[in-house]
Design a protein around this motif. Structure first.
Motif, PDB file in Angstrom:
ATOM      1  N   THR A 136      36.335  30.546  58.713  1.00 21.29           N
ATOM      2  CA  THR A 136      37.180  29.878  59.703  1.00 21.29           C
ATOM      3  C   THR A 136      38.320  29.118  59.035  1.00 21.29           C
ATOM      4  N   ALA A 137      37.997  28.373  57.973  1.00 18.99           N
ATOM      5  CA  ALA A 137      39.020  27.572  57.296  1.00 18.99           C
ATOM      6  C   ALA A 137      40.053  28.444  56.596  1.00 18.99           C
ATOM      7  N   ILE A 138      39.613  29.546  55.985  1.00 22.25           N
ATOM      8  CA  ILE A 138      40.548  30.446  55.306  1.00 22.25           C
ATOM      9  C   ILE A 138      41.447  31.145  56.320  1.00 22.25           C
ATOM     10  N   ALA A 139      40.861  31.557  57.459  1.00 22.47           N
ATOM     11  CA  ALA A 139      41.669  32.196  58.497  1.00 22.47           C
ATOM     12  C   ALA A 139      42.738  31.246  59.028  1.00 22.47           C
ATOM     13  N   ALA A 140      42.445  29.945  59.011  1.00 26.21           N
ATOM     14  CA  ALA A 140      43.410  28.939  59.464  1.00 26.21           C
ATOM     15  C   ALA A 140      44.412  28.560  58.376  1.00 26.21           C
ATOM     16  N   ARG A 141      44.331  29.210  57.219  1.00 23.31           N
ATOM     17  CA  ARG A 141      45.256  29.015  56.093  1.00 23.31           C
ATOM     18  C   ARG A 141      45.233  27.579  55.572  1.00 23.31           C
ATOM     19  N   ARG A 142      44.028  27.010  55.505  1.00 30.14           N
ATOM     20  CA  ARG A 142      43.895  25.644  55.012  1.00 30.14           C
ATOM     21  C   ARG A 142      43.928  25.557  53.485  1.00 30.14           C
ATOM     22  N   PHE A 143      43.571  26.658  52.804  1.00 31.54           N
ATOM     23  CA  PHE A 143      43.398  26.600  51.354  1.00 31.54           C
ATOM     24  C   PHE A 143      44.338  27.557  50.634  1.00 31.54           C
ATOM     25  N   ASN A 144      44.756  27.186  49.433  1.00 28.80           N
ATOM     26  CA  ASN A 144      45.255  28.153  48.468  1.00 28.80           C
ATOM     27  C   ASN A 144      44.055  28.585  47.633  1.00 28.80           C
ATOM     28  N   TRP A 145      43.834  29.894  47.570  1.00 26.16           N
ATOM     29  CA  TRP A 145      42.597  30.382  46.975  1.00 26.16           C
ATOM     30  C   TRP A 145      42.821  31.724  46.305  1.00 26.16           C
ATOM     31  N   SER A 146      41.897  32.087  45.414  1.00 21.02           N
ATOM     32  CA  SER A 146      42.001  33.366  44.733  1.00 21.02           C
ATOM     33  C   SER A 146      40.626  33.802  44.236  1.00 21.02           C
ATOM     34  N   ILE A 147      40.408  35.120  44.256  1.00 24.08           N
ATOM     35  CA  ILE A 147      39.201  35.728  43.686  1.00 24.08           C
ATOM     36  C   ILE A 147      39.617  36.522  42.459  1.00 24.08           C
ATOM     37  N   VAL A 148      38.961  36.260  41.331  1.00 24.98           N
ATOM     38  CA  VAL A 148      39.243  36.987  40.096  1.00 24.98           C
ATOM     39  C   VAL A 148      37.906  37.376  39.463  1.00 24.98           C
ATOM     40  N   SER A 149      37.968  38.235  38.457  1.00 25.53           N
ATOM     41  CA  SER A 149      36.734  38.722  37.846  1.00 25.53           C
ATOM     42  C   SER A 149      36.413  37.954  36.570  1.00 25.53           C
ATOM     43  N   ALA A 150      35.130  38.026  36.186  1.00 26.17           N
ATOM     44  CA  ALA A 150      34.663  37.444  34.933  1.00 26.17           C
ATOM     45  C   ALA A 150      33.869  38.519  34.192  1.00 26.17           C
ATOM     46  N   PRO A 151      34.512  39.295  33.319  1.00 26.45           N
ATOM     47  CA  PRO A 151      33.802  40.358  32.604  1.00 26.45           C
ATOM     48  C   PRO A 151      32.569  39.835  31.870  1.00 26.45           C
ATOM     49  N   ASN A 152      31.503  40.634  31.898  1.00 26.83           N
ATOM     50  CA  ASN A 152      30.245  40.260  31.265  1.00 26.83           C
ATOM     51  C   ASN A 152      29.490  41.527  30.870  1.00 26.83           C
ATOM     52  N   ALA A 153      28.452  41.378  30.064  1.00 26.52           N
ATOM     53  CA  ALA A 153      27.746  42.527  29.498  1.00 26.52           C
ATOM     54  C   ALA A 153      27.085  43.386  30.571  1.00 26.52           C
ATOM     55  N   GLY A 154      26.468  42.753  31.572  1.00 23.81           N
ATOM     56  CA  GLY A 154      25.801  43.516  32.620  1.00 23.81           C
ATOM     57  C   GLY A 154      26.771  44.357  33.418  1.00 23.81           C
ATOM     58  N   TRP A 155      27.905  43.775  33.750  1.00 27.00           N
ATOM     59  CA  TRP A 155      28.933  44.510  34.497  1.00 27.00           C
ATOM     60  C   TRP A 155      29.490  45.651  33.637  1.00 27.00           C
ATOM     61  N   ALA A 156      29.749  45.372  32.358  1.00 31.19           N
ATOM     62  CA  ALA A 156      30.260  46.406  31.463  1.00 31.19           C
ATOM     63  C   ALA A 156      29.275  47.570  31.350  1.00 31.19           C
ATOM     64  N   SER A 157      27.981  47.274  31.312  1.00 32.58           N
ATOM     65  CA  SER A 157      26.977  48.328  31.222  1.00 32.58           C
ATOM     66  C   SER A 157      26.997  49.220  32.451  1.00 32.58           C
ATOM     67  N   GLN A 158      27.255  48.633  33.614  1.00 30.16           N
ATOM     68  CA  GLN A 158      27.316  49.434  34.833  1.00 30.16           C
ATOM     69  C   GLN A 158      28.546  50.349  34.827  1.00 30.16           C
ATOM     70  N   VAL A 159      29.649  49.871  34.263  1.00 25.01           N
ATOM     71  CA  VAL A 159      30.887  50.651  34.252  1.00 25.01           C
ATOM     72  C   VAL A 159      30.858  51.732  33.165  1.00 25.01           C
ATOM     73  N   PHE A 160      30.401  51.355  31.956  1.00 23.37           N
ATOM     74  CA  PHE A 160      30.520  52.239  30.802  1.00 23.37           C
ATOM     75  C   PHE A 160      29.193  52.812  30.298  1.00 23.37           C
ATOM     76  N   GLY A 161      28.079  52.300  30.821  1.00 19.73           N
ATOM     77  CA  GLY A 161      26.791  52.727  30.294  1.00 19.73           C
ATOM     78  C   GLY A 161      26.381  52.004  29.035  1.00 19.73           C
ATOM     79  N   GLU A 162      27.172  51.033  28.610  1.00 18.38           N
ATOM     80  CA  GLU A 162      26.873  50.207  27.446  1.00 18.38           C
ATOM     81  C   GLU A 162      27.586  48.867  27.610  1.00 18.38           C
ATOM     82  N   PRO A 163      27.052  47.804  26.992  1.00 24.53           N
ATOM     83  CA  PRO A 163      27.608  46.458  27.214  1.00 24.53           C
ATOM     84  C   PRO A 163      28.881  46.196  26.419  1.00 24.53           C
ATOM     85  N   ASP A 164      29.892  47.053  26.615  1.00 17.65           N
ATOM     86  CA  ASP A 164      31.150  46.934  25.881  1.00 17.65           C
ATOM     87  C   ASP A 164      32.083  45.991  26.645  1.00 17.65           C
TER      88      ASP A 164
END
Length: 352
Positions: A136-164
């Motif tokens: 509700t608050a975001i739809a009302a444009r109350r905030f400046n906000w952003s979603i970004v990624s945080a690379p990590n070993a588990g995520w890398a393993s899912q993408v590449f098959g190894e924790p690179d």
């Protein structure tokens, strides 16, 4: 960062700077709230440092833990799933007046952690009141906000098959234009291109969009006078920000009554912490009437049954072949990235 080189440390600093100054556009004397998983701590700390450099008054990091979510789903009382802690609700109810900058980190460090649990319970585990309050608050444009990624070993393993993790960082840098000589200038030029594209679509006044491909034949009706948007947003007080880094889309609110046909997701989704593969959805009279997938179908069925409107489209987005995410040639197994490699739809609350 352990044995990180000076170049890696500087790259992380520039990434955090891009997040703070271009993504969320943190203002002097503004509070900042960072939400993330405990595995995202290195990126969260870098973001906090850059936020203070940008003049933030306070930076609060809210850590979550997928293992605690698993414990609640597996061992806790079923009727308490989706519970929102009152102390957090009390604080968040003040946010529309206090107007902090919000930064959320993504990148699942353990994609299979919840996979063996009852999908219906996993789908109900998100804190309902917190989600509703924030939407509700975001739809009302109350905030400046952003979603970004945080690379990590588990995520890398899912993408590449190894924790690179280093290779994953390189892909993230390409997708977010961090590898450009001047990332800020590159983002300004990119947003200008998306804004021009949205304006062109506005001029054409299309009545409907039709998507065709292997397993897909979907027609989405548009609202007369519908306005096409980009991820370049502005709060009601005039703070410009980019809610998603990366972003490659132009999007609008469709006519929720006029979606017909079948659509197949060509990329995997991560919903409620669980991978959804080979998703196929059928619409009749605007409503989802069938959901099938080789994995995770129950998660989507639970989500579209949340309320009477959840099974109807709230967003339709177009992404073309010049996408920086698409150019990486990767499936990131993270919606923040994968939705920016292809056209996509979203159900639920629409944009006014």
């Amino acid at each position: 960062l352990g044995e990180a080189t000076a170049a890696q440390v500087e790259s992380l600093r520039r990434y955090a700077e891009l997040t703070v100054r271009v993504g969320a556009n943190v203002q002097p004397d503004q509070d900042v709230v960072v939400t993330c998983l405990i595995e995202h701590a290195e990126v969260a700390r870098a973001v906090a440092r850059e936020a203070y450099r940008a003049g933030a008054r306070h930076v609060v990091v809210l850590y979550s833990d997928l293992h605690l979510r698993r414990a609640a789903i597996e061992l806790g009382p079923e009727e308490e799933l989706g519970w929102s802690p009152p102390y957090l609700l009390d604080w968040m109810r003040r946010w529309p007046d206090e107007r902090p900058a919000l930064i959320a980190l993504t990148g699942n460090p353990d994609p299979d952690l919840l996979s063996e649990l009852d999908p219906a319970l996993v789908g109900r585990a998100d804190p309902r009141e917190i989600r509703a309050l924030m939407s509700t608050a975001i739809a009302a444009r109350r905030f400046n906000w952003s979603i970004v990624s945080a690379p990590n070993a588990g995520w890398a393993s899912q993408v590449f098959g190894e924790p690179d993790v280093e290779r994953l960082w390189e892909a993230v840098a390409t997708a977010t234009r961090l590898d450009e000589p001047d990332p800020v200038a590159a983002w300004r030029a990119h947003i200008e291109k998306l804004v021009a594209r949205a304006a062109l679509l506005d001029e054409r006044r299309f009545d409907a969009l039709r998507f065709r491909g292997p397993g897909t034949d979907l027609t989405v009706g548009l609202i007369p006078g519908a306005h096409w948007c980009t991820a370049a947003e502005e709060t009601e007080t005039g703070i410009e920000h980019i809610p998603n880094l990366p972003t490659e889309e132009v999007f609008t609110t469709p006519d929720w009554r006029r979606t017909e046909g079948v659509v197949r997701s060509t990329l995997p989704l991560v919903a409620a912490g669980t991978r959804v593969s080979d998703l196929v959805v059928r619409f009749e009279g605007g409503k989802i009437v069938a959901v099938n997938a080789t994995a995770g179908a129950e998660i989507i069925r639970e989500q579209v049954a949340v309320d009477d409107q959840a099974a109807y489209l709230g967003e339709i987005a177009l992404v073309d072949g010049s996408s920086a995410v698409k150019r990486t040639g990767l499936v990131f197994c993270d919606t923040l990235f994968d939705e920016n490699a292809a056209c996509h739809i979203a159900v639920g609350q629409a944009y006014k």
